[in-house]
Motif scaffolding. Structure first.
Motif, PDB file in Angstrom:
ATOM      1  N   GLY A 157       0.826  -1.201   0.000  1.00 21.65           N
ATOM      2  CA  GLY A 157       0.000   0.000   0.000  1.00 21.65           C
ATOM      3  C   GLY A 157       0.860   1.250   0.000  1.00 21.65           C
ATOM      4  O   GLY A 157       2.088   1.185  -0.026  1.00 21.65           O
ATOM      5  N   ARG A 158       0.196   2.404   0.059  1.00 15.14           N
ATOM      6  CA  ARG A 158       0.911   3.681   0.027  1.00 15.14           C
ATOM      7  C   ARG A 158       0.279   4.655   1.006  1.00 15.14           C
ATOM      8  O   ARG A 158      -0.927   4.612   1.251  1.00 15.14           O
ATOM      9  N   ILE A 159       1.125   5.526   1.541  1.00 14.38           N
ATOM     10  CA  ILE A 159       0.670   6.615   2.400  1.00 14.38           C
ATOM     11  C   ILE A 159       1.217   7.911   1.820  1.00 14.38           C
ATOM     12  O   ILE A 159       2.418   8.013   1.536  1.00 14.38           O
ATOM     13  N   ASN A 160       0.366   8.907   1.638  1.00 14.49           N
ATOM     14  CA  ASN A 160       0.809  10.245   1.245  1.00 14.49           C
ATOM     15  C   ASN A 160       0.679  11.155   2.457  1.00 14.49           C
ATOM     16  O   ASN A 160      -0.392  11.216   3.076  1.00 14.49           O
ATOM     17  N   MET A 161       1.759  11.847   2.793  1.00 14.45           N
ATOM     18  CA  MET A 161       1.752  12.660   4.001  1.00 14.45           C
ATOM     19  C   MET A 161       2.638  13.888   3.793  1.00 14.45           C
ATOM     20  O   MET A 161       3.682  13.805   3.140  1.00 14.45           O
TER      21      MET A 161
END
Length: 563
Positions: free
Chosen positions: A258-262
């Protein structure tokens, strides 16, 4: 004459900008309501380091790197993190005479001067420090404090019952969004991720064991343990990570991605999350990608002027394959992206196929591999060839099918960029032949190969200079002793002796002699000798130069052995 005009004239005098550009800079900065200094940096008239040195001369202030300062972190309690970050200053120390030393990136900032005067009645001295270094240092201190606070809450006896629940049960027990945000497990996960940024970590490892959960950061290629907390907290932390990265909370038996944008510190980051089931739970590895600061020059990537000549020849080729080789994590993709950025032009159609897309670039058509949908490298390549491309970038040549399509694309008028796993540049030829590509096709298609490695850079604050020993002279092939630098370890490098990494390259340009040698089925060792005669500097020689110049150590040089 105001300060902006005076500073602008000084920049012209110091050749930061040309005299003919001065009036434009002044009028445009006034229109935008910004100062001359910020305008020059935003419009890339100069670099921050070059500008800061000139600014230090203008204000008669010494200019130093933050690593060289012995900072008393207890002084941070005098000011808020928000104020220090906004005004770009850090209190460093107070000497026996009561003089406060302050590192600033914005000299003569009225808000900072007033705040410092309120909190410290004695005299103040200033040193200039790059603003980006001040931001990183403040972020690191704030993140450490946040992690420590969350750990203390997590370890408190009254919270253990909450943390043993799963994440959905936690959500059911709170009344609003603020309660979720303030939950210790949520704060802990956020702090662990944010703290990794100022530590310059490339990966975060969160690993469950029988009685505890460990957190490790990969910094400069090495894993360093950062935190440890009770296993009772694992369920909530695991669920929190899965929710942030869009993974299936109920699935624990198979790996997931998965991916997290922060946004951290005003910059956008992309975190690639990978899970792996283990005996005591799922292990998480989070790869950190900075999406907003992809502004590498060739010098930033470690290329010398001599190497730049060969790169120019490769990038000007109308067709052919340019390969980046080296082990995982050596910066191959970063170098490829920098090349694409150089040749990116409205008149050129650039298409990529990647697994996954690491950086999004304006003006480039980027495609991501999706194995479940049968969107493999080879399948994507076949479609891309019908998209009228001028330049194709393939994330990695992994199999015979992909290699064959890439080679045929190169010999039919396309410039192809890709990566390959080999020990050195000439080894790429043998690797392609092992994949089933005919030697005459390799010789015709291949334009050049760049082998790349990363060596740890010696910490500038603590490296120790000394004469080479007899054994070191033998390693370096010297007959007379010279002065080199060795790692020591200090607070600035976390007692490792190293801070940051530097790239070394081996560039094999495929001229006619090399192409003919490949078509004639010359063996690998003979290809190496011929490539060296044609100007290729072996990785070992490039690393040796870095040792002699004091940038890295002999221990790091030994990692370049390709035997």
């Amino acid at each position: 004459m105001n300060i902006n005009e005076e500073l602008l004239q000084f920049y012209v005098y110091k050749h930061i900008i040309k005299k003919k550009d001065a009036d434009v800079v002044l009028s445009e900065s006034k229109k935008l309501g910004t100062n001359v200094r910020d305008y020059l940096l935003v419009k890339e008239y100069t670099t921050e380091q070059a500008e800061l040195e000139v600014l230090g001369e203008y204000h008669c202030m010494p200019c130093v790197q933050i690593d060289m300062l012995d900072i008393d972190e207890e002084l941070f309690s005098m000011f808020s993190f928000e104020l220090m970050k906004k005004s770009k200053f850090i209190p460093v120390s107070i000497d026996r005479n009561g003089v406060l030393l302050v590192a600033t990136g914005k000299p003569l900032d009225c808000n900072a001067i007033s705040s410092i005067a309120i909190c410290h009645s004695g005299p103040v001295d200033y040193v200039l420090t790059p603003p980006i270094e001040i931001d990183r240092y403040i972020d690191s201190i704030a993140a450490v404090q946040s992690t420590s606070s969350a750990l203390n809450d997590l370890n408190s006896e009254k919270d253990q019952e909450i943390f043993s629940k799963n994440y959905q049960e936690i959500l059911d027990t709170v009344s609003d969004a603020d309660d979720v945000i303030n939950n210790p497990s949520v704060r802990l996960v956020d702090s662990i991720i944010k703290e990794a940024i100022p530590y310059r970590a490339s990966d975060i490892h969160i690993e469950p064991f029988e009685k505890n959960v460990k957190v490790r950061y990969r910094i400069d290629g090495d894993l360093q343990e950062r935190a440890e907390f009770p296993i009772e907290s694992y369920h909530a932390i695991c669920a929190r990570l899965k929710i942030m990265s869009g993974l299936d909370i109920a699935e624990h038996r198979i790996p997931q991605d998965g991916r997290i944008n922060m946004v951290v510190g005003g910059k956008e980051y992309d975190f690639r999350v990978s899970t792996l089931p283990t005996v005591f739970g799922e292990k998480f590895v989070i790869r950190i990608l900075d999406k907003s600061s992809f502004h590498f020059t060739r010098a930033d990537l470690g290329f010398t002027d001599d190497e730049g000549v060969y790169i120019d020849k490769m990038l000007r080729m109308p067709h052919g394959i340019i390969l980046l080789t080296g082990p995982t994590g050596c910066g191959k993709s970063t170098t490829l992206y920098s090349f694409l950025k150089e040749i990116n032009d409205p008149t050129v159609n650039i298409v990529t196929v990647e697994d996954p897309v690491e950086y999004t670039m304006n003006g480039i058509n980027q495609t991501q591999v999706n194995v479940k949908a049968n969107m493999t490298f080879s399948a994507a390549l076949r479609s891309i060839l019908r998209q009228d491309p001028d330049v194709i970038m393939i994330g990695e040549i992994r199999d015979e099918d992909t290699a064959e399509i890439a080679v045929r694309a190169a010999i039919t008028g396309h410039l192809v960029f890709s990566t390959l796993h080999t020990n050195d540049a000439p080894g790429a030829i043998v690797r392609l032949e092992d994949m089933g590509v005919k030697d005459y096709l390799v010789g015709d298609a291949l334009g050049g190969v760049i082998a790349q490695r990363l060596l740890k850079r010696l910490c500038p604050a603590c490296k120790k200079r000394g004469k080479t020993t007899i054994q070191e002279m033998e390693m370096l092939g010297l007959t007379e002793p010279i002065t080199i630098s060795r790692p020591q370890g200090c607070q600035f490098c976390n007692n490792t002796g190293y801070k940051g990494r530097v790239a070394v390259h081996e560039i094999m340009y495929m001229n006619e002699a090399m192409k003919n040698a490949v078509s004639a089925k010359m063996d690998l060792e003979s290809l190496r000798k011929l490539a060296t005669q044609n100007g290729m500097k072996p990785l070992w020689e490039s690393g040796k130069e870095l040792v002699i110049s004091g940038q890295t150590s002999i221990q790091e040089l030994m990692t370049l052995s390709t035997d």
